[in-house]
Design an enzyme around this catalytic site. Structure first.
Site, PDB file in Angstrom:
ATOM      1  N   HIS A   1       0.826  -1.212   0.000  1.00  0.00           N
ATOM      2  CA  HIS A   1       0.000   0.000   0.000  1.00  0.00           C
ATOM      3  C   HIS A   1       0.864   1.267   0.000  1.00  0.00           C
ATOM      4  O   HIS A   1       0.364   2.348   0.290  1.00  0.00           O
ATOM      5  CB  HIS A   1      -0.894   0.017   1.238  1.00  0.00           C
ATOM      6  CG  HIS A   1      -1.722  -1.212   1.400  1.00  0.00           C
ATOM      7  ND1 HIS A   1      -2.587  -1.655   0.431  1.00  0.00           N
ATOM      8  CD2 HIS A   1      -1.797  -2.117   2.418  1.00  0.00           C
ATOM      9  CE1 HIS A   1      -3.179  -2.772   0.847  1.00  0.00           C
ATOM     10  NE2 HIS A   1      -2.704  -3.068   2.036  1.00  0.00           N
TER      11      HIS A   1
ATOM     12  N   HIS B   1      -7.198  -4.345  -0.322  1.00  0.00           N
ATOM     13  CA  HIS B   1      -6.587  -5.645  -0.601  1.00  0.00           C
ATOM     14  C   HIS B   1      -7.294  -6.364  -1.739  1.00  0.00           C
ATOM     15  O   HIS B   1      -7.038  -7.543  -1.984  1.00  0.00           O
ATOM     16  CB  HIS B   1      -6.638  -6.538   0.643  1.00  0.00           C
ATOM     17  CG  HIS B   1      -6.045  -5.924   1.859  1.00  0.00           C
ATOM     18  ND1 HIS B   1      -6.811  -5.257   2.796  1.00  0.00           N
ATOM     19  CD2 HIS B   1      -4.768  -5.860   2.294  1.00  0.00           C
ATOM     20  CE1 HIS B   1      -6.019  -4.817   3.756  1.00  0.00           C
ATOM     21  NE2 HIS B   1      -4.782  -5.169   3.476  1.00  0.00           N
TER      22      HIS B   1
END
Length: 333
Positions: free
Chosen positions: A57, A219
């Site tokens: 991320h 995700h």
């Protein structure tokens, strides 16, 4: 699968070595367990602000370590929570008598592992508190979570509480401020294509050429619905409505707007969407007084976008504007 990596098993450690080489003036990196701390840590008399979560991320969280933001970040494997011992190592490296605040995204593994680390630190005599961010309006429960997911709102939360700690606020005040931000920030994301996790070697989900996943998680978790591809005006209108109606935000509010690329969306499209969002908010009487545009909470190479709104007041605006000097966010220095 084509990626610029050597081995999926070593991709996080090798990436951290690159971060350490590029920003040796700002951070130092420890391995086994992996954690990143500001180069001058621990800072005497200051509340330590610590966050972390699965890798993939970036720049969240490792790119936000430095003066005015995080004292430490704990990166787990790709899309996988860091272990309690890694979080405990970050706490030990940065926390003194002033204590520490853990900023935790609402994913079950993150919550459990950071809670365990806080308990271990408490056994060593350290005062460590946790605040969970759950700003995603897409779904109430989803894969990996009980309740809403923590997503783009993590960025303004880390910036604002980091600034409060830097100005000398005590742990009680920093914790209360963090909870106030959590109560006033909301986000929504969409995906046009899936990410590919290195060790999996194939896309995380299937999405047709004419489909968009609305309300995606960072995700690759599913969202509210799968919709037909539509022009930017219609898609951003759908996103703005979802966020505004949730808090709700209303006429006269002043807000921070974060328009975030999920990794593969180019700046041209990200700025295009941001301009639409600002116009739509103005039409509702909501005034954007602070903004941030770019890839700040990514999902590897996912093509997509998220919008985050934070309702501001004078104090939150002052803390957002306060100096920050990290690898990926810096101003006022």
């Amino acid at each position: 699968m084509k990626k610029i990596i050597n081995d999926p098993a070593t991709v996080v450690a090798e990436s951290l070595r690159g971060l350490a080489a590029a920003h040796a003036d700002l951070v130092r990196v420890a391995y086994d367990p992996d954690h990143v701390v500001r180069v001058d840590a621990p800072v005497a008399g200051k509340v330590a602000v610590i966050s972390g979560g699965g890798s993939g991320h970036e720049p969240l969280h490792t790119g936000f370590v430095g003066a005015g933001m995080l004292d430490a970040a704990v990166p787990g494997p790709v899309f996988t929570s860091p272990t309690p011992d890694a979080a405990q190592a970050a706490i030990s490296a940065t926390t003194g008598d002033a204590g520490a605040l853990l900023v935790v995204k609402n994913y079950t593994g993150d919550v459990l592992n950071f809670e365990t680390a806080a308990e271990l630190a408490a056994a060593e005599g350290l005062d460590v508190r946790s605040v969970v961010i759950d700003d995603d309006v897409a779904v109430a429960d989803s894969t990996f979570t009980a309740g809403r997911r923590g997503v783009g709102g993590t960025v303004p939360l880390e910036k604002i509480v980091g600034a409060a700690a830097a100005r000398g606020d005590g742990l009680d005040a920093v914790e209360a401020l963090a909870r106030r931000v959590v109560g006033q920030v909301r986000s929504i994301g969409v995906a046009l294509s899936p990410p590919t996790v290195p060790h999996a070697g194939e896309p995380s989900f299937d999405l047709g050429a004419d489909e968009i996943e609305f309300g995606i998680g960072i995700h690759g978790e599913p969202g509210r619905e799968r919709i037909a591809a539509e022009p930017a005006d219609a898609l951003v209108e759908r996103m703005v409505t979802a966020v505004v109606d949730d808090l709700p935000f209303g006429e006269g509010d002043e807000v921070l707007l974060l328009t975030n690329s999920m990794g593969a969306t180019p700046p041209m499209e990200t700025y295009l969407a941001h301009g639409i969002a600002e116009r739509l908010l103005a039409d509702r009487g909501i005034r954007v007084t602070r903004r941030l545009v770019g890839p700040y909470v990514t999902s590897l190479e996912m093509q997509g976008l998220s919008l985050t709104l934070l309702r501001l007041d004078d104090e939150l605006t002052e803390l957002w504007d306060a100096p920050v000097h990290t690898p990926s966010l810096r101003w006022g220095v």
